[in-house]
Write an enzyme that holds these catalytic residues in place. Structure first.
Site, PDB file in Angstrom:
ATOM      1  N   THR A 110       3.879  12.672  -1.892  1.00 31.50           N
ATOM      2  CA  THR A 110       4.098  11.630  -0.888  1.00 31.50           C
ATOM      3  C   THR A 110       5.583  11.471  -0.627  1.00 31.50           C
ATOM      4  O   THR A 110       6.392  11.514  -1.548  1.00 31.50           O
ATOM      5  CB  THR A 110       3.485  10.274  -1.314  1.00 31.50           C
ATOM      6  OG1 THR A 110       2.079  10.415  -1.358  1.00 31.50           O
ATOM      7  CG2 THR A 110       3.850   9.130  -0.395  1.00 31.50           C
ATOM      8  N   ARG A 129     -11.437  11.203   2.099  1.00 29.20           N
ATOM      9  CA  ARG A 129     -10.798  10.127   1.322  1.00 29.20           C
ATOM     10  C   ARG A 129      -9.491   9.682   1.984  1.00 29.20           C
ATOM     11  O   ARG A 129      -8.693  10.507   2.417  1.00 29.20           O
ATOM     12  CB  ARG A 129     -10.527  10.627  -0.100  1.00 29.20           C
ATOM     13  CG  ARG A 129      -9.794   9.646  -1.010  1.00 29.20           C
ATOM     14  CD  ARG A 129      -8.311   9.883  -1.033  1.00 29.20           C
ATOM     15  NE  ARG A 129      -7.635   9.124  -2.094  1.00 29.20           N
ATOM     16  CZ  ARG A 129      -6.317   9.046  -2.239  1.00 29.20           C
ATOM     17  NH1 ARG A 129      -5.532   9.678  -1.390  1.00 29.20           N
ATOM     18  NH2 ARG A 129      -5.787   8.360  -3.207  1.00 29.20           N
ATOM     19  N   GLY A 164      -6.054   7.359   1.249  1.00 24.72           N
ATOM     20  CA  GLY A 164      -5.309   6.685   0.184  1.00 24.72           C
ATOM     21  C   GLY A 164      -4.589   5.449   0.685  1.00 24.72           C
ATOM     22  O   GLY A 164      -4.925   4.878   1.733  1.00 24.72           O
ATOM     23  N   ASP A 165      -3.580   5.048  -0.059  1.00 20.75           N
ATOM     24  CA  ASP A 165      -2.824   3.836   0.283  1.00 20.75           C
ATOM     25  C   ASP A 165      -1.771   4.072   1.371  1.00 20.75           C
ATOM     26  O   ASP A 165      -1.365   3.134   2.063  1.00 20.75           O
ATOM     27  CB  ASP A 165      -2.104   3.295  -0.954  1.00 20.75           C
ATOM     28  CG  ASP A 165      -1.140   4.337  -1.528  1.00 20.75           C
ATOM     29  OD1 ASP A 165      -1.594   5.460  -1.822  1.00 20.75           O
ATOM     30  OD2 ASP A 165       0.063   4.032  -1.654  1.00 20.75           O
ATOM     31  N   THR A 216       4.616   5.270  -3.736  1.00 18.76           N
ATOM     32  CA  THR A 216       3.934   6.502  -4.118  1.00 18.76           C
ATOM     33  C   THR A 216       3.254   6.257  -5.451  1.00 18.76           C
ATOM     34  O   THR A 216       3.820   5.608  -6.323  1.00 18.76           O
ATOM     35  CB  THR A 216       4.896   7.715  -4.184  1.00 18.76           C
ATOM     36  OG1 THR A 216       4.231   8.818  -4.806  1.00 18.76           O
ATOM     37  CG2 THR A 216       6.175   7.409  -4.944  1.00 18.76           C
ATOM     38  N   GLY A 217       2.048   6.736  -5.573  1.00 23.06           N
ATOM     39  CA  GLY A 217       1.278   6.514  -6.798  1.00 23.06           C
ATOM     40  C   GLY A 217      -0.184   6.712  -6.476  1.00 23.06           C
ATOM     41  O   GLY A 217      -0.524   7.183  -5.384  1.00 23.06           O
ATOM     42  N   GLY A 277      -3.402   6.027  -5.020  1.00 21.41           N
ATOM     43  CA  GLY A 277      -3.815   5.124  -3.955  1.00 21.41           C
ATOM     44  C   GLY A 277      -4.927   4.174  -4.347  1.00 21.41           C
ATOM     45  O   GLY A 277      -4.980   3.026  -3.896  1.00 21.41           O
TER      46      GLY A 277
END
Ligand code: ASP
Length: 346
Positions: free
Chosen positions: A213, A241, A243-244, A264-265, A267
């Site tokens: 990311t 899918r 993510g965040d 970033t991490g 989601g």
């Protein structure tokens, strides 16, 4: 180590930046207007034993090019939102980061990308989920913000909109990188949580392939904040899918009253703590500083067994880049030319 860009304007506004190590520019005087851009290239850094000096130099050069692109906009009196888009486009075009060209593959071996951008002055935002073949999803998010009646689009409709907007569309092989492909094959062979048993709650250690990311946050000379995030998402994710990263308030948030932040991490954790809006709320309603607010949410995610890293900047130009794990590709440059590029704890 902090370095200083000495800025040389050549010809038609072309900017080159020469670094002189060690020196610290004086803090800007009251008469100078502050601006700053901070970027990240993801929290899943390569383990040190996989990082050769050549590779590290390439990562640092790519981060620096991204900072230069953002700096050029801000130094020319441009808007923070344009600086954010310009900086992210550079990282999307690089094979080193999990966004655009370097995106991770999903379980079907397909690249589906997420991105979002937000203007802290107006609270306008644009976002795109699971889009394929668009070379620069951050620019698509920007167009959704500026040229559509919507905030968020996804999949085929988003691709059609990108085409109608004249954005660059690539053939699927453009997004193929051997490293990411081999990594997916390994993950599927191992039958890890990601490959076979997707779990929302498992304790997952970020690794250099699963995550990535890119993101940028900026404060321009008029005091406006902006943030953006772009990703290929979690490697081996199920088809479809999201993510965040494309979710305003989870992966990206900007509000002139508080901060601009990109995360970033994992989601699945970041979404459920509404991470970046919570950071903004902690500043607005609890009076926390940008550093306190970001660290508080990082702690909350850690308690869930997750891991999140961010870059953030507030109205005063204070930058914070807290991360979980071994490091984060990251950097910033401010109006006086002082810049930093870091990967691990240094
Ligand atoms: N947040 C991204 C996602 O879950 C992954 C990452 O930041 O590396 O899609």
């Amino acid at each position: 180590m902090r370095r200083v860009f000495s800025m040389v304007l050549v010809g038609m506004g072309f900017l080159t930046l020469a670094a002189s190590s060690g020196a610290e520019s004086p803090a800007p005087g009251d008469s100078e207007r502050r601006f700053v851009i901070a970027i990240h290239g993801g929290g899943g850094v390569r383990p040190r034993d996989e990082m050769t000096p050549e590779l590290e130099a390439s990562y640092r050069a790519a981060l620096r090019r991204s900072l230069e692109a953002g700096y050029e906009v801000l130094a020319g009196g441009g808007d923070s939102i344009d600086a954010v888009e310009a900086a992210i486009r550079v990282m999307e075009d690089s094979p080193f980061f999990n966004a655009g060209k370097g995106s991770s593959f999903n379980r079907e071996g397909i690249v589906q990308m997420d991105a979002s951008i937000m203007d802290g002055r107006t609270l306008d935002a644009g976002a795109v989920g699971v889009v394929q073949r668009v070379r620069n999803p951050i620019t698509l998010a920007r167009r959704i913000m500026d040229s559509s009646p919507h905030v968020m689009m996804a999949d085929q409709g988003a691709l059609e909109f990108a085409k109608a907007q004249g954005l660059t569309i690539e053939a699927p092989h453009y997004f193929y990188t051997e490293r990411k492909w081999e990594s997916l094959q390994r993950r599927l062979r191992q039958g890890t949580e990601y490959g076979k048993r997707p779990s929302k709650t498992a304790r997952i250690t970020p690794d250099s392939h699963a995550f990535g990311t890119v993101g940028a946050v900026a404060l321009d000379a008029r005091g406006n904040l902006a943030a953006g995030t772009s990703t290929g998402g979690r490697e081996g994710k199920l088809h479809g899918r999201i993510g965040d990263s494309p979710i305003i308030g989870a992966g990206t948030y900007a509000n002139n009253a508080t901060l601009a932040v990109s995360s970033t991490g994992l989601g699945e954790h970041v979404i459920r703590v509404v991470a970046t809006k919570t950071m903004s709320d902690l500043m607005q309603y609890e009076g926390m500083s940008v550093d306190e607010a970001t660290r508080a949410v990082i702690g909350q995610v850690a308690e869930m067994g997750g891991s999140i890293s961010v870059v953030a900047v507030d109205q005063d130009g204070s930058v914070t880049m807290p991360y979980s794990g071994d490091g984060m590709y990251r950097g910033f440059v401010r109006e006086d030319g002082v810049y930093e590029v870091r990967i691990y704890e240094e």
